[in-house]
Design a protein around this motif. Sequence first.
Motif, short mmCIF file in Angstrom:
data_model
loop_
_atom_site.label_atom_id
_atom_site.label_comp_id
_atom_site.label_asym_id
_atom_site.label_seq_id
_atom_site.Cartn_x
_atom_site.Cartn_y
_atom_site.Cartn_z
N THR A 137 0.81 -1.22 0.00
CA THR A 137 0.00 0.00 0.00
C THR A 137 0.85 1.28 0.00
N ALA A 138 2.15 1.14 0.17
CA ALA A 138 3.03 2.31 0.05
C ALA A 138 3.27 2.67 -1.41
N ALA A 139 2.96 1.75 -2.34
CA ALA A 139 3.23 1.96 -3.75
C ALA A 139 2.14 2.82 -4.39
N ASP A 140 2.50 3.50 -5.50
CA ASP A 140 1.49 4.28 -6.22
C ASP A 140 0.70 3.42 -7.20
N ARG A 141 1.23 2.21 -7.52
CA ARG A 141 0.50 1.25 -8.35
C ARG A 141 0.73 -0.14 -7.78
N THR A 215 -3.79 2.42 7.57
CA THR A 215 -2.72 2.42 6.58
C THR A 215 -3.24 2.06 5.20
N VAL A 216 -4.10 1.05 5.13
CA VAL A 216 -4.71 0.68 3.84
C VAL A 216 -5.55 1.83 3.31
N ALA A 217 -6.30 2.48 4.19
CA ALA A 217 -7.14 3.60 3.77
C ALA A 217 -6.30 4.72 3.17
N GLU A 218 -5.20 5.05 3.83
CA GLU A 218 -4.32 6.11 3.34
C GLU A 218 -3.69 5.73 2.01
N GLY A 219 -3.18 4.48 1.91
CA GLY A 219 -2.49 4.06 0.70
C GLY A 219 -3.40 3.94 -0.49
N ARG A 244 -12.72 -4.01 -6.10
CA ARG A 244 -12.80 -3.36 -4.79
C ARG A 244 -11.77 -2.23 -4.62
N GLY A 245 -10.96 -2.02 -5.63
CA GLY A 245 -9.99 -0.94 -5.57
C GLY A 245 -8.77 -1.25 -4.72
N LEU A 246 -8.52 -2.54 -4.48
CA LEU A 246 -7.35 -2.91 -3.68
C LEU A 246 -6.09 -3.03 -4.54
N VAL A 247 -6.26 -3.28 -5.83
CA VAL A 247 -5.14 -3.30 -6.77
C VAL A 247 -5.52 -2.45 -7.97
N ASP A 248 -4.51 -2.12 -8.79
CA ASP A 248 -4.74 -1.20 -9.91
C ASP A 248 -4.85 -1.89 -11.26
N ALA A 249 -4.25 -3.06 -11.41
CA ALA A 249 -4.31 -3.76 -12.69
C ALA A 249 -3.97 -5.23 -12.48
N LEU A 250 -4.49 -6.07 -13.40
CA LEU A 250 -4.21 -7.50 -13.38
C LEU A 250 -3.34 -7.82 -14.58
N VAL A 251 -2.08 -8.05 -14.33
CA VAL A 251 -1.11 -8.31 -15.40
C VAL A 251 -0.10 -9.35 -14.91
#
Length: 571
Positions: A137-141, A215-219, A244-251
């Motif tokens: 969750t510290a990552a931008d993606r 922390t999850v909410a902030e990230g 659910r917006g927990l990840v940004d892409a499935l690759v």
Amino acid sequence: MTRFLIGVLTGVILAGLALVILAFAAIRLAGRPPAIADGSTLVLRLDTEIPEQAPMSIPLPFFEEKEPLTVGDVWRILRRVETDSRIKAVVLFPGGTGAGWGKLQEIRSGLARVRAKRKPLVAFLRTARTRDYYLATAADRIYMTPEDLLDVKGLRAEVMYFRNTLDKLGVQVEIEHAGRYKDFGDAFTRSSMSPETREVLDSILDDLYGQIVSTVAEGRRKTVEEARAVIDEGPFLSKEALNRGLVDALVYEDQMFDEVEKRLGQKELQKVGARDYLRAINAESRSGERIALVGAEGSIAGGSGDDWSGDSGIHAEQFARLLREVSKDRSVRGVVVRVDSPGGSAFASDEIWREMNSLSRLKPVVISMSDSAASGGYYIAMTGDPVVAYPGTMTGSIGVVFGKLNLRGLYDKIGIRKEILTRGQFADIDSDYRPLSDAARKKLRDGLDENYRAFVQKVADARKRKFEEIEPLAQGRVWLGSQAKKNGLVDDLGGIDRAIELVRRKAHLSDTEPVNLVVYPPKQSIVERLFGKTKMSAWDGRIGELLKDVRASALIEGGVMRLCPYTIDVR
């Protein structure tokens, strides 16, 4: 003759192996550190244990690749990445790390600092658990593969009780403790959770879960309520995690690297591994005032501890020598002592406490607590110097305990009989064939109560408070760092960076003056161990293999212990 030939052959093989290792070590030392190209992408894989102290190294390529990064290594890497113009992006693989919540908070803080520098920071997940996702969750993606599981579903604490099994075996565990929360041994003397244990574990789960949710909410840019509601529905398959917006892409991994390549506008990524990057920055200029980073990791025991075990812990004689070495080094301007210990022997803890105080009189000292600094681990930190803990550090547990096994019933079942002759009223007080008599139990209680009072008084003196103020916070109760801060048992919340800030102040160093963090004890190679002083008890080695839990080994060894009542592994 056969045995002689086998012995000769074994000696030749070992000698050959030693020569190979020495040759590789010489080549390694002579070789230049890798060059870091402009526009590089750091690949940081955190998929192993992350210890405070570096394990023994084997200078062979395969083994070196498998060596875990220490907390100090990761801290040094992330701090350097912040200002290193050669590193344009960071790719994080947080897969199955064994770090506790204190270390995770240290690492995530470093990752957040990198992200704040607006360098692309992406995380790639594979069957990630809550700990892995916490770092991600510290990552931008955040990426995960199209067919995978995000095993994020909240926290649980499980406590196993063996009383009924031990009754069937005829084994009695006798425990005496000072402090009503010092429930060491409950797993062996009870068949269910005590109200005190339930109170502490509920408190820890509530606080730690709150930290994770926020922390999850902030990230993920959610409200705390939204994050809590989402986590409550876990675990998630890949598509659900995306929705659910927990990840940004499935690759897949190669596609993820392609995305990073596009973000950087590069035709081909210049990847550099964390270990190569560490070698490179370690070889670069190390100017600045020297600050010692002293690692105190593992359970506390007496003796020198010069052995080959994987986790030798904190041994009083050995650690005292290390502290004296640091205190005599005139080039060291200040000391950060990193404590990661559930405690152990009461008397060994006191020896170490004495040396810690001696060091404090000679050098500016700050205590930095890691995953755990409880019971004896908290005791050795009571020098009166500033104490810094993470919100998720397990600390406190100010209490004393004695435990022993009575195996009379088991011996009867398997046909073993002992006859005991004694001289002296309490000669059989630690016998495994007799229960404690009333007089023996009173003697133990008196000793434990006196030891407990001395513990509380040392805390009161170090924290500059009255005995009556500390005693209600003691009672053997375990506190999270966030709770300990509210109760005045630690001074500040933070990690290595905060500890260095405080050392700077104590050593009268300016905020802009560079510092050189010097690790004690230094990393040792197998060559140094081969030709250095070694000592190993066969019994200790075998027990260490079979009983990883310090609580079980404490029962076998007996004695008065300042030991955290349980090992908390919240998943």
